[in-house]
Design an enzyme around this catalytic site. Sequence first.
Site, short mmCIF file in Angstrom:
data_model
loop_
_atom_site.label_atom_id
_atom_site.label_comp_id
_atom_site.label_asym_id
_atom_site.label_seq_id
_atom_site.Cartn_x
_atom_site.Cartn_y
_atom_site.Cartn_z
N ASP A 244 0.82 -1.21 0.00
CA ASP A 244 0.00 0.00 0.00
C ASP A 244 0.86 1.26 0.00
OD1 ASP A 244 -2.62 1.39 0.49
OD2 ASP A 244 -1.61 1.94 2.35
N GLU B 218 1.45 -0.50 -5.13
CA GLU B 218 0.45 0.52 -5.42
C GLU B 218 1.20 1.84 -5.48
OE1 GLU B 218 -3.29 3.05 -3.75
OE2 GLU B 218 -1.73 2.27 -2.44
#
Length: 662
Positions: free
Chosen positions: A321, A374
Amino acid sequence: MAVKKVKTLPEQVQISELDCYLFGQGTHYDIYKKLGAHPSAEDGVPGMHFAVWAPNASAVYVIGSWNGWSESEYQMKRVGEGGIWALFIPGIGTGELYKYLIFGADGKKYYKADPYANASELRPGNASKTADISGFAWSDGKWMEERSKRDPVHSAMSIYECHIGSWMKHPDGTEDGFYTYRQFADRIAEYLKDMPYTHVELMGISEHPFDGSWGYQVTGYYAPTSRYGGPEDFMYLVNKLHKIGVGVILDWVPAHFCPDAHGLARFDGSCIYEDPDPRRGEHPDWGTKVFNLAKPEVKNFLIANVLYWQREYHVDGIRVDAVASMLYLDYGRKAGEWVPNIYGGRENLDAIEFFRHMNSVVRGSCPGFITIAEESTAWPNITGEIGGDGLGFTFKWNMGWMHDFCEYMKLDPVMRSGAHNLMTFAMSYNSSENYILPLSHDEVVHLKCSMLEKMPGYKVDKYANLRAGYTFMFGHSGKKLLFMGQEFGQEREWSEARELDWFLLANELNSGMQHYVGDLLKLYRKNSCLWTNDSDWGGFEWINADDRSRSIYSFVRKGGKEGSRNLLFVLNMTPMSYGDFRVGVPVKGNYDLVLNSALKKYGNTEDHDIGTVFKSIKGDCDFREQYIAFPLEPYAALVFSFRDGAGRKSVSGKKAKEAPGE
């Protein structure tokens, strides 16, 4: 105190000088087996061995449920010079709650959960829980062997992003209604029979205190969240999915951590996990702490954590993330709120080294394991071979494609001709990375609308638009990711507090959408041309990328070998129909229609069955010498199969359809 029976007499846990040295160097990749709470034995007496890193503490005690949380009974001893404290307590079994009472250098008391705990108390409680994660009867040997031989970049990958707590709930009136890991495993295994995704990506598995964070503000990196059960229950889930041929990817959050008092923040009264300078140690936008990646022990904590999930739980990959927030020192910060690197730049040199180190270790030690970034900027070389010039991730989320796709699909069809390039631009940089095309949870929350409600037009038009959009996505180069509910046209935005609107499947439009996505998934897995060459032009060819006035796209996905099975995609992004549409084709021969979105079984108002096999006709079209002709319905997405090479026989063997008028 009720002590559970130990399966077998546990091995004695000891922390050696070598353990301390390697941890101090940031290279003790088994440190999770030494720090934390582990069943152990001394002089033949079973119990629990506790160890914690608190280098600036003046004293550390283990306190727990077995003795009324006494604060003076179990004082830990410092091991070596690196700041590790340890203690063996006889007679303690699994299932006991505990914390560390830490006396900081400032003289204050800190009650902390165990950073390396394998289990946690159910929120709103925040204690750690003793556990034994050994002895699970794994039966996924075939999957694990095949995974080690698989090249993910050249394999099929269609990911179902899922939040267990809101995928489906028990209708029993309980406050949460959570399925356990085991119940979820059994239900989703049934669901995936008709929706053949290759992987499930699970949100919010690491322990976290607040449901509304969706698991992105973590306190227990080594503990599967207790909301759905214990460690063995999560192992059951992974094992179950592996047995039906589905991989498991975890959302992993090294960019920041929860500032709650029982967590990592100011762990021993000082900043040992976060940078003490708030310009580097805090995210102003998120109210979270930032890991100090300059510290070897912190890097070790995170890298060993990936190995822990990989080795102990057999997970197949991680999606990392907020990578951009780690790579840029000024991410989310105004002038004066960040500190440049030693060269005066905005690049976080510690994060760069960390990612290279992490990927080299976790990918290098486990062939077939996947790491996904990401990353939302144009930072170069995110993916590639480990040990190269880049960061070494297997894949990168293509956030640019996602943004362009959503912006285009939201447009009124009249306006789409003016934004035609939004759907073609991503192929201009496709070969720069190994991409995943994500339509994730982030796109269906915070007033962004569900994927369906992004679409223009009346209700039936919205579903037709979405079918065409999904077809474009599955035809485009790059692996695929859909968030749960998108496969059947969830109409409301997602909320972690309620289950998906499964009742919508009673409607023909929604059941048709689910059927269509299921057929897209089957088409994707069956045809290797859709995934063998995702990162180069050898697997993709535009037939017509410039039909701006009609907002029609046509392209070919190629297998790369002579005689291989290829697919031709034709996508009409407006409500206009064409009775005699013609598209240029690469080779002479028959073209079998293998998918037609304009059928009633998929939710279309009428059944536009235009035939099965189309024979190419000599004539100039789209700068080709051959073309096929057929009726093209409003918002229709058509996929044709053909063999690479002139005069190949139709794969269906059915009679070819002549062009209209012949």
